[in-house]
Design a protein around this motif. Structure first.
Motif, PDB file in Angstrom:
ATOM      1  N   GLN A 133       0.824  -1.208   0.000  1.00 24.67           N
ATOM      2  CA  GLN A 133       0.000   0.000   0.000  1.00 24.67           C
ATOM      3  C   GLN A 133       0.859   1.259   0.000  1.00 24.67           C
ATOM      4  N   VAL A 143      -5.294   4.225  -0.561  1.00 24.67           N
ATOM      5  CA  VAL A 143      -5.973   3.081   0.056  1.00 24.67           C
ATOM      6  C   VAL A 143      -7.196   3.555   0.836  1.00 24.67           C
ATOM      7  N   TRP A 146     -10.743  -1.911   3.562  1.00 23.46           N
ATOM      8  CA  TRP A 146     -10.953  -2.875   2.482  1.00 23.46           C
ATOM      9  C   TRP A 146     -12.430  -3.045   2.133  1.00 23.46           C
ATOM     10  N   THR A 149     -13.531  -1.156  -0.784  1.00 25.93           N
ATOM     11  CA  THR A 149     -12.923  -1.476  -2.079  1.00 25.93           C
ATOM     12  C   THR A 149     -13.538  -2.728  -2.705  1.00 25.93           C
ATOM     13  N   HIS A 160     -11.034 -10.767   5.551  1.00 27.73           N
ATOM     14  CA  HIS A 160      -9.720 -10.259   5.159  1.00 27.73           C
ATOM     15  C   HIS A 160      -8.783 -10.083   6.352  1.00 27.73           C
ATOM     16  N   SER A 194      -4.646 -13.796   5.027  1.00 28.78           N
ATOM     17  CA  SER A 194      -5.156 -12.422   4.946  1.00 28.78           C
ATOM     18  C   SER A 194      -5.196 -11.775   6.329  1.00 28.78           C
ATOM     19  N   HIS A 196      -5.411  -7.845   6.900  1.00 27.60           N
ATOM     20  CA  HIS A 196      -5.338  -6.410   6.594  1.00 27.60           C
ATOM     21  C   HIS A 196      -6.660  -5.706   6.851  1.00 27.60           C
ATOM     22  N   TYR A 198      -6.934  -2.362   5.497  1.00 26.17           N
ATOM     23  CA  TYR A 198      -7.023  -1.461   4.344  1.00 26.17           C
ATOM     24  C   TYR A 198      -6.649  -2.222   3.079  1.00 26.17           C
ATOM     25  N   ALA A 199      -6.974  -1.636   1.934  1.00 25.44           N
ATOM     26  CA  ALA A 199      -6.626  -2.217   0.643  1.00 25.44           C
ATOM     27  C   ALA A 199      -6.501  -1.098  -0.379  1.00 25.44           C
ATOM     28  N   VAL A 217     -11.218  -7.287  -4.105  1.00 22.22           N
ATOM     29  CA  VAL A 217     -10.161  -6.603  -3.363  1.00 22.22           C
ATOM     30  C   VAL A 217      -8.805  -6.919  -4.004  1.00 22.22           C
ATOM     31  N   GLU A 219      -5.139  -7.899  -4.505  1.00 24.22           N
ATOM     32  CA  GLU A 219      -4.239  -8.777  -3.754  1.00 24.22           C
ATOM     33  C   GLU A 219      -2.787  -8.697  -4.220  1.00 24.22           C
ATOM     34  N   GLN A 232      -0.843  -8.116  -1.043  1.00 21.66           N
ATOM     35  CA  GLN A 232      -1.649  -7.721   0.113  1.00 21.66           C
ATOM     36  C   GLN A 232      -1.597  -8.779   1.213  1.00 21.66           C
TER      37      GLN A 232
END
Length: 261
Positions: A133, A143, A146, A149, A160, A194, A196, A198-199, A217, A219, A232
């Protein structure tokens, strides 16, 4: 025991003592240096050590930069780098006045310093989770949480931020067939872990999305005009036992599209 048999036994014993110890074959990047930007909070140091181990298995000599390094030290260390690695552990917890926020701000300033110098020297970049990111944002992307997004909400929402061990893959990703990522893994679908919040919401100019989750999302990203690659997920948490996760570290320069290999 006759003398002949005695001598045979002695020679066998000496031969066993002189037998060389087996050694692991050098990684594909032997003789190359990976500079890792260690800006992690101490409670997240497990991510850093896992990345370090993955890079060593890939053959790299690993040099770590920390927030205590001066701009002059950063520039000097980057001159020896074949790739610059931005790790992905985030700061979680605490309120707006907490030490976490202060540490995150210092981290961001240091990452900005390193990225600026790395780009000036045109060093290949590799980012994991937040590291991907940060790289994307440095080139003009941004970003968001997530959830904002998601492009294709599945019937069963994806987690995620998984609650099981990072050594376990919990959701699939689709990999662009014409990407460097697909070429290295020799597949167009895979499963990843996974962790996170944010994305990537906007892909930076000069970058392209090369892997997505079923909900859309992002990756993985790769640079088109600049040698860079980011994921990600966290391959370092699976690389010790998963050959394909380790392949990401073995082939960092190829994944980044390094034009000075």
């Amino acid at each position: 025991m006759n003398m002949k048999l005695f001598l045979i036994c002695v020679l066998c014993a000496l031969g066993g003592m002189a037998a060389p110890k087996p050694t692991r074959a050098p990684g594909p990047n032997a003789g190359k240096t990976a500079v890792m930007v260690d800006t992690c909070h101490p409670t997240k140091s497990g991510f850093v050590s896992a990345i370090h181990s993955s890079l060593v298995r890939a053959g790299f000599t690993v040099v770590e930069l920390s927030r205590t390094n001066t701009a002059e030290t950063v520039a000097a260390q980057l001159r020896r780098a074949h790739v610059v690695v931005f790790q992905g552990a985030t700061f979680r917890g605490g309120g707006k006045d907490s030490v976490y926020v202060a540490a995150a701000r210092r981290r961001g300033a240091f990452e900005k310093l390193v990225l600026g110098e790395a780009r000036k020297q045109r060093k290949p970049l590799f980012g994991i989770c937040r590291g991907a990111q940060v790289i994307n944002s440095s080139f003009g992307g941004f970003v968001r949480p997530w959830q904002k997004t998601v492009k294709k909400p599945p019937e069963k929402p994806l987690a995620h931020r998984q609650k099981v061990s990072g050594s376990r893959a919990t959701h699939p990703v689709a990999i662009a067939p014409a990407s460097r990522f697909a070429h290295v893994l020799k597949r167009t679908s895979w499963s990843v872990n996974s962790f996170h919040d944010y994305a990537v919401a906007k892909v930076a100019p000069g970058f392209r999305v090369v892997a997505t989750a079923p909900d859309g999302v992002v990756e993985a990203l790769e640079g088109v005009k600049y040698p860079a690659f980011g994921v990600q997920f966290h391959p370092e948490l699976r690389s010790a036992k998963d050959r394909e996760s380790q392949a990401i570290f073995d082939h960092i320069l190829e994944l980044a599209g390094d034009d000075k290999k």
